[in-house]
Design an enzyme around this catalytic site. Structure first.
Site, short mmCIF file in Angstrom:
data_model
loop_
_atom_site.label_atom_id
_atom_site.label_comp_id
_atom_site.label_asym_id
_atom_site.label_seq_id
_atom_site.Cartn_x
_atom_site.Cartn_y
_atom_site.Cartn_z
N GLY A 74 0.75 -1.32 -0.10
CA GLY A 74 -0.26 -0.01 0.00
C GLY A 74 1.16 1.18 0.42
O GLY A 74 1.96 1.79 0.71
N GLY A 97 -0.85 4.47 -0.21
CA GLY A 97 -2.20 5.62 0.95
C GLY A 97 -0.92 6.37 1.24
O GLY A 97 0.26 6.03 1.70
N LEU A 98 -1.59 7.04 2.12
CA LEU A 98 -0.90 7.18 3.49
C LEU A 98 -0.12 7.34 3.99
O LEU A 98 0.69 7.16 5.53
CB LEU A 98 -1.82 9.04 4.10
CG LEU A 98 -1.86 10.23 3.14
CD1 LEU A 98 -3.18 11.11 3.72
CD2 LEU A 98 -0.78 10.86 2.90
N ALA A 99 -0.91 6.11 4.83
CA ALA A 99 -0.34 4.72 5.45
C ALA A 99 0.71 4.31 5.19
O ALA A 99 1.75 4.38 5.49
CB ALA A 99 -1.34 4.30 6.35
N HIS A 144 -21.89 8.35 5.92
CA HIS A 144 -21.20 10.21 5.23
C HIS A 144 -22.31 10.24 5.80
O HIS A 144 -22.93 10.69 4.31
CB HIS A 144 -19.66 10.78 5.39
CG HIS A 144 -19.63 10.94 5.52
ND1 HIS A 144 -20.33 12.26 5.68
CD2 HIS A 144 -18.25 11.82 5.68
CE1 HIS A 144 -18.97 13.78 5.07
NE2 HIS A 144 -18.24 13.65 5.84
N ARG A 181 -20.55 12.41 12.59
CA ARG A 181 -22.14 12.35 11.51
C ARG A 181 -22.34 10.58 11.12
O ARG A 181 -23.60 10.88 10.90
CB ARG A 181 -20.47 11.13 10.41
CG ARG A 181 -19.15 12.25 10.07
CD ARG A 181 -17.94 11.58 9.38
NE ARG A 181 -17.03 12.46 8.87
CZ ARG A 181 -16.06 12.47 8.10
NH1 ARG A 181 -15.68 11.26 8.05
NH2 ARG A 181 -15.23 13.68 8.08
N HIS A 205 -18.86 5.52 3.45
CA HIS A 205 -17.75 6.21 3.21
C HIS A 205 -15.77 5.74 4.16
O HIS A 205 -15.57 5.84 3.57
CB HIS A 205 -18.10 7.73 4.23
CG HIS A 205 -17.03 8.46 4.19
ND1 HIS A 205 -16.73 9.06 2.85
CD2 HIS A 205 -16.43 9.19 5.07
CE1 HIS A 205 -15.25 10.25 3.34
NE2 HIS A 205 -15.47 10.09 4.47
N ARG A 233 -16.39 7.67 13.87
CA ARG A 233 -14.61 8.05 13.47
C ARG A 233 -15.00 9.14 13.10
O ARG A 233 -16.14 9.70 13.04
CB ARG A 233 -13.99 7.21 12.05
CG ARG A 233 -12.56 8.93 12.00
CD ARG A 233 -11.85 8.18 10.51
NE ARG A 233 -12.39 8.11 9.00
CZ ARG A 233 -12.55 9.40 9.03
NH1 ARG A 233 -12.17 10.54 9.10
NH2 ARG A 233 -13.26 9.17 7.49
N LEU A 282 -6.66 10.72 8.54
CA LEU A 282 -5.66 11.18 8.03
C LEU A 282 -4.23 10.92 9.09
O LEU A 282 -3.59 10.59 8.78
CB LEU A 282 -5.62 12.47 7.34
CG LEU A 282 -6.63 12.39 6.15
CD1 LEU A 282 -6.24 13.77 5.47
CD2 LEU A 282 -6.69 11.41 5.15
C1 LIG Z 1 -14.31 11.30 -0.31
C2 LIG Z 1 -13.30 10.90 1.12
C3 LIG Z 1 -13.16 11.90 1.02
C4 LIG Z 1 -12.13 11.81 2.74
N1 LIG Z 1 -11.43 13.15 3.37
C5 LIG Z 1 -11.26 13.11 4.84
C6 LIG Z 1 -10.64 13.79 4.90
O1 LIG Z 1 -11.06 15.29 4.89
N2 LIG Z 1 -9.88 13.83 6.42
C7 LIG Z 1 -9.47 12.53 6.92
O2 LIG Z 1 -8.95 12.25 7.73
N3 LIG Z 1 -9.42 11.23 6.17
C8 LIG Z 1 -10.94 11.36 5.15
N4 LIG Z 1 -11.18 10.60 4.77
C9 LIG Z 1 -11.00 9.40 4.78
C10 LIG Z 1 -9.27 8.88 4.18
O3 LIG Z 1 -9.27 9.74 2.94
C11 LIG Z 1 -8.73 7.44 4.07
O4 LIG Z 1 -9.17 6.54 5.33
C12 LIG Z 1 -7.75 7.50 4.34
O5 LIG Z 1 -7.06 8.26 2.96
C13 LIG Z 1 -7.47 5.92 4.08
O6 LIG Z 1 -5.63 5.95 3.86
P1 LIG Z 1 -4.78 4.42 3.90
O7 LIG Z 1 -3.35 4.44 3.59
O8 LIG Z 1 -4.90 3.45 5.17
O9 LIG Z 1 -5.29 3.01 2.53
P2 LIG Z 1 -5.39 3.88 0.93
O10 LIG Z 1 -5.14 5.77 0.53
O11 LIG Z 1 -6.89 3.55 0.28
O12 LIG Z 1 -4.16 3.32 0.43
C14 LIG Z 1 -4.58 2.21 0.28
C15 LIG Z 1 -3.39 1.36 -0.83
O13 LIG Z 1 -2.77 -0.11 -0.61
C16 LIG Z 1 -3.29 -0.71 -1.85
N5 LIG Z 1 -3.79 -1.64 -2.08
C17 LIG Z 1 -4.84 -2.16 -1.85
N6 LIG Z 1 -5.03 -3.05 -2.37
C18 LIG Z 1 -3.74 -4.10 -2.58
C19 LIG Z 1 -3.31 -5.22 -2.69
N7 LIG Z 1 -3.86 -6.14 -2.39
N8 LIG Z 1 -2.02 -5.05 -3.23
C20 LIG Z 1 -1.62 -4.18 -3.20
N9 LIG Z 1 -1.81 -2.97 -3.39
C21 LIG Z 1 -3.21 -2.60 -2.58
C22 LIG Z 1 -3.58 1.09 -2.62
O14 LIG Z 1 -2.69 1.17 -4.07
C23 LIG Z 1 -3.57 1.92 -2.05
O15 LIG Z 1 -1.78 2.28 -2.48
C24 LIG Z 1 -11.54 10.77 2.65
C25 LIG Z 1 -12.30 9.96 2.52
C26 LIG Z 1 -12.73 9.80 1.39
C27 LIG Z 1 -14.08 8.58 0.30
#
Ligand SMILES: Cc1cc2nc3c(=O)[nH]c(=O)nc-3n(C[C@H](O)[C@H](O)[C@H](O)COP(=O)(O)OP(=O)(O)OC[C@H]3O[C@@H](n4cnc5c(N)ncnc54)[C@H](O)[C@@H]3O)c2cc1C
Length: 659
Positions: free
Chosen positions: A42, A44-46, A268, A339, A421, A455, A461
């Site tokens: 992954g 994403g931000l994490a 949401h 929410r 959401h 949440r 984030l």
């Molecule tokens: C429209 C929207 C607006 C939001 N706004 C906010 C906000 O303003 N503030 C806030 O705090 N939160 C907000 N959130 C929630 C927040 O965006 C998410 O909870 C957060 O970004 C999740 O981050 P993550 O790194 O955990 O996962 P993600 O960002 O979902 O990243 C997942 C990663 O895993 C990878 N991946 C997935 N499955 C596999 C696999 N099987 N094999 C390899 N790679 C894989 C993907 O490619 C990606 O890189 C919002 C959510 C949405 C939907």
């Protein structure tokens, strides 16, 4: 004998635990770090923040994602902001207050020690991101600006217009890229993890599919971290990116990782309403809009009927005939209630017939008062891109004057309705973010750790970056410190052979069903079952029906699915079929958990358990625990294992947002 869960929470008073932990934790000798490999699934931000941090610290990181670039992870969708207890405004915020608000917002179902740690590191995140150059909004004088989000009476949300996730991800991506250049992070884009490989009871690697060639590849490491996001797309229609899936998490669950609190799903309140049966995606209108937008429906049912029939418009209804129901019901928090509370209140009004669009499933979010007070320029500075996004989708611009009644200008309101959401539930992790499989860690939205049953806005984030930059890089060392003496296992071991064979067999099975139905048509049907029976209002009877229907539909999937093409090369339909197989497991898990929890709390609302005013009614005597589920095979009910919650700093009480 009942299974025991060791959550590894350090002893001592809550405010001291994290400092205590860090003071006594084991760190890996810098020379040994060079020998240690960590897989981070992954970006994403994490995932991106964890990969960057681990690389920076000297570990060798293998980092995979399904998109063609880490910058395209779902996290870029985050709009509104990120919380931190900086208290730049001197408005009374503190680490304790953020901790308290988050525990209360989660309806007292989060682990107290984890949340305190989250609140403590929240301030470091802002410093880290500013240092990376993230362009947070600033006041005229140069100070970082803040706005308010639900469930808080202070302004603690840092933001970059309505694109906070994107800007934060660009920051994390820069750090990650720096480590790629330094050779410490090896990036694999367009790779999907299909299975985790367990050797002698420990996670030692993964099987991943190269999404372009279709080939399966083996990766071995000393530890595996999954950062693969939430399972909201189980419901088909959600605000999540289309690619969001729970395959990696579900596969870890099948291999023995406990899945915690799956029924805690966030709905949401401010999304653009469903407008037809051809839709495959819903769009969020950020919670930040509730800072200045007021939510209302008509007071009179005749007005509501006229709105539904299209013979009247919202701006024709004068002030005295509007019911600002959140302000009426929750005077202390008004439009900024959490929410779950805002979503249920919208549903209650629409169920009573006061919905404002042709389906009767919408309420107004109106900026007339704030535009009249602050001027359109200020409102556009704050929410310009959200107004434009709304116009692009609905052809209505919320900044357009529509009417004037008694000298008051009325602007065109947005229409909104609750939608799936975010998922608070996730892979169970201990205080060190390690799952119940040694060597397997879970961070970000894919774990369950910090949000309890609901949440608060702008906390995802915060949690993802806390996990990635500040928690995991410390806690994983406690595990890795022991691993340096073991040689990394080879990918030629039988455990890898077996795992790859099983993934291959599953792919062949899906390709060979050769039925008549597309993945999307079955997924859509699953989504309808989930929304209808496992959605905003749940009952024991409905959940049982939902489970039965899911079971039947899964059979249809297993016998009548059609996946075009071949397994070699790019096959997006095949990838979606794999995801759907896992959404079935997930959907049933959500329903099992919801059925077992005979109470209402946060995002889990059982209609049988509500107060006379329609608020969630918890049962702390019987359900004050984390519900962890252990997989028992396809079609079988999983086993529930309880991790009792212990609160020492916060008094557990009924949530109150009225005064
Ligand atoms: C429209 C929207 C607006 C939001 N706004 C906010 C906000 O303003 N503030 C806030 O705090 N939160 C907000 N959130 C929630 C927040 O965006 C998410 O909870 C957060 O970004 C999740 O981050 P993550 O790194 O955990 O996962 P993600 O960002 O979902 O990243 C997942 C990663 O895993 C990878 N991946 C997935 N499955 C596999 C696999 N099987 N094999 C390899 N790679 C894989 C993907 O490619 C990606 O890189 C919002 C959510 C949405 C939907």
């Amino acid at each position: 004998m009942a299974k025991v869960i060791d959550s590894k929470i350090p002893a001592g008073p809550v405010p001291e635990k994290w400092k205590e932990y860090k003071a006594h934790q084991r760190l890996v000798n810098p020379k040994n770090k060079l020998k240690l490999d960590v897989i981070v699934v992954g970006t994403g931000l994490a995932g991106a923040s964890a990969a960057a941090s681990l690389g920076e610290m000297g570990f060798n990181v293998i980092n995979l994602c399904i998109q063609d670039s880490p910058r395209r992870a779902h996290s870029i969708a985050a709009q509104g902001g990120i919380n931190a207890a900086k208290c730049y405004q001197n408005d009374g915020d503190s680490v304790y207050r953020l901790f308290y608000d988050t525990v209360k917002g989660g309806d007292y179902r989060a682990r107290e020690a984890n949340v305190y740690r989250l609140a403590e590191v929240s301030n470091n995140i802002i410093d880290q991101c500013v240092a990376q150059g993230v362009p947070f909004a600033r006041e005229y004088g140069g100070m970082l600006a803040n706005r308010s989000f639900g469930g808080a009476q202070v302004s603690r949300t840092f933001y970059a217009k309505g694109q906070t996730g994107q800007q934060l991800l660009l920051g994390a991506y820069s750090s990650q890229s720096c480590q790629v250049k330094a050779g410490k992070v090896k990036l694999y884009t367009r790779y999907e993890m299909e299975d985790v490989v367990i050797v002698d009871g420990r996670a030692r690697g993964i099987i991943a599919k190269n999404l372009v060639t279709g080939e399966l590849e083996r990766f071995s490491a000393n530890a595996v971290v999954i950062a693969t996001g939430g399972y909201g797309n189980t419901y088909f229609l959600s605000t999540n990116a289309m690619g969001c899936n729970c395959t990696a998490a579900v596969q870890c669950y099948r291999k023995g990782a406990y899945f915690a609190n799956p029924s805690y799903v966030q709905i949401h309140p401010t999304c653009i309403p469903v407008h037809g049966d051809k839709q495959s995606k819903l769009t969020l209108m950020s919670e930040s809009l509730r800072n200045d937008g007021r939510i209302w429906v008509p007071k009179n049912i005749e007005d509501a009927k006229a709105l539904q029939a299209g013979t009247k418009q919202g701006w024709e209804i004068p002030e005295e005939d509007r019911d600002y129901y959140l302000e009426r019901r929750y005077p202390a928090f008004g439009n900024l209630v959490p929410r779950d509370v805002a979503s249920r209140a919208a549903k209650e009004r629409c169920d009573k017939g006061f919905g404002v669009n042709n389906t009767g499933l919408a309420v107004f979010l109106d900026f007339s008062e704030s535009i009249n007070r602050l001027g359109i320029d200020v409102i556009m500075q704050r929410y310009g891109n959200l107004f434009e996004m709304y116009e692009e989708i609905t052809d209505v611009f919320p900044g357009d004057v529509a009417n004037e009644i008694n000298g008051v200008k009325y602007y065109k309101p947005m229409m909104i309705y609750p939608a799936i959401h975010y998922t608070m539930g996730g892979i169970w992790v201990d205080y060190e973010l390690q799952t119940s499989i040694p060597g397997l860690f879970a961070i970000g939205e894919c774990n369950f750790s910090d949000h309890g049953a609901n949440r608060l806005g702008a906390s995802a984030l915060m949690q993802g970056l806390a996990d990635g930059y500040f928690v995991l890089p410390y806690t994983i060392q406690n595990y890795l410190a022991d691993q340096a003496i073991w040689a990394k296992v080879g990918t030629d071991r039988p455990e890898f052979d077996e795992a790859e064979k099983a993934v291959n067999a599953e792919i062949d099975r899906l390709m060979n069903i050769k039925g008549k139905r597309s993945v999307d048509s079955i997924h859509k049907e699953l989504g309808h079952i989930m929304w209808e029976y496992v959605g905003m209002g749940r009952t024991a009877e409905g959940l049982k029906i939902g489970l039965k229907k899911m079971h039947e539909l899964e059979k249809e999937f297993d016998t009548n699915l059609f996946v075009p093409g071949t397994k070699e090369g790019l096959n997006i339909e095949l990838d979606k079929a794999i995801h759907l197989r896992d959404f079935f497991t997930m959907g049933q898990l959500v329903a099992f958990d919801a059925l077992s929890r005979n109470e209402s709390c946060g995002g889990h609302f059982r209609e049988e358990y509500q107060t006379e005013e329609g608020e969630a009614k918890r049962d702390d005597e019987n359900y004050f625990y984390v519900g962890c589920w252990e997989y028992k095979g396809k079609g079988n009910e999983p086993e529930l294992i309880k991790e009792p919650l212990e609160y020492e700093a916060i008094k557990v009480q009924t949530r109150n947002y009225k005064n």
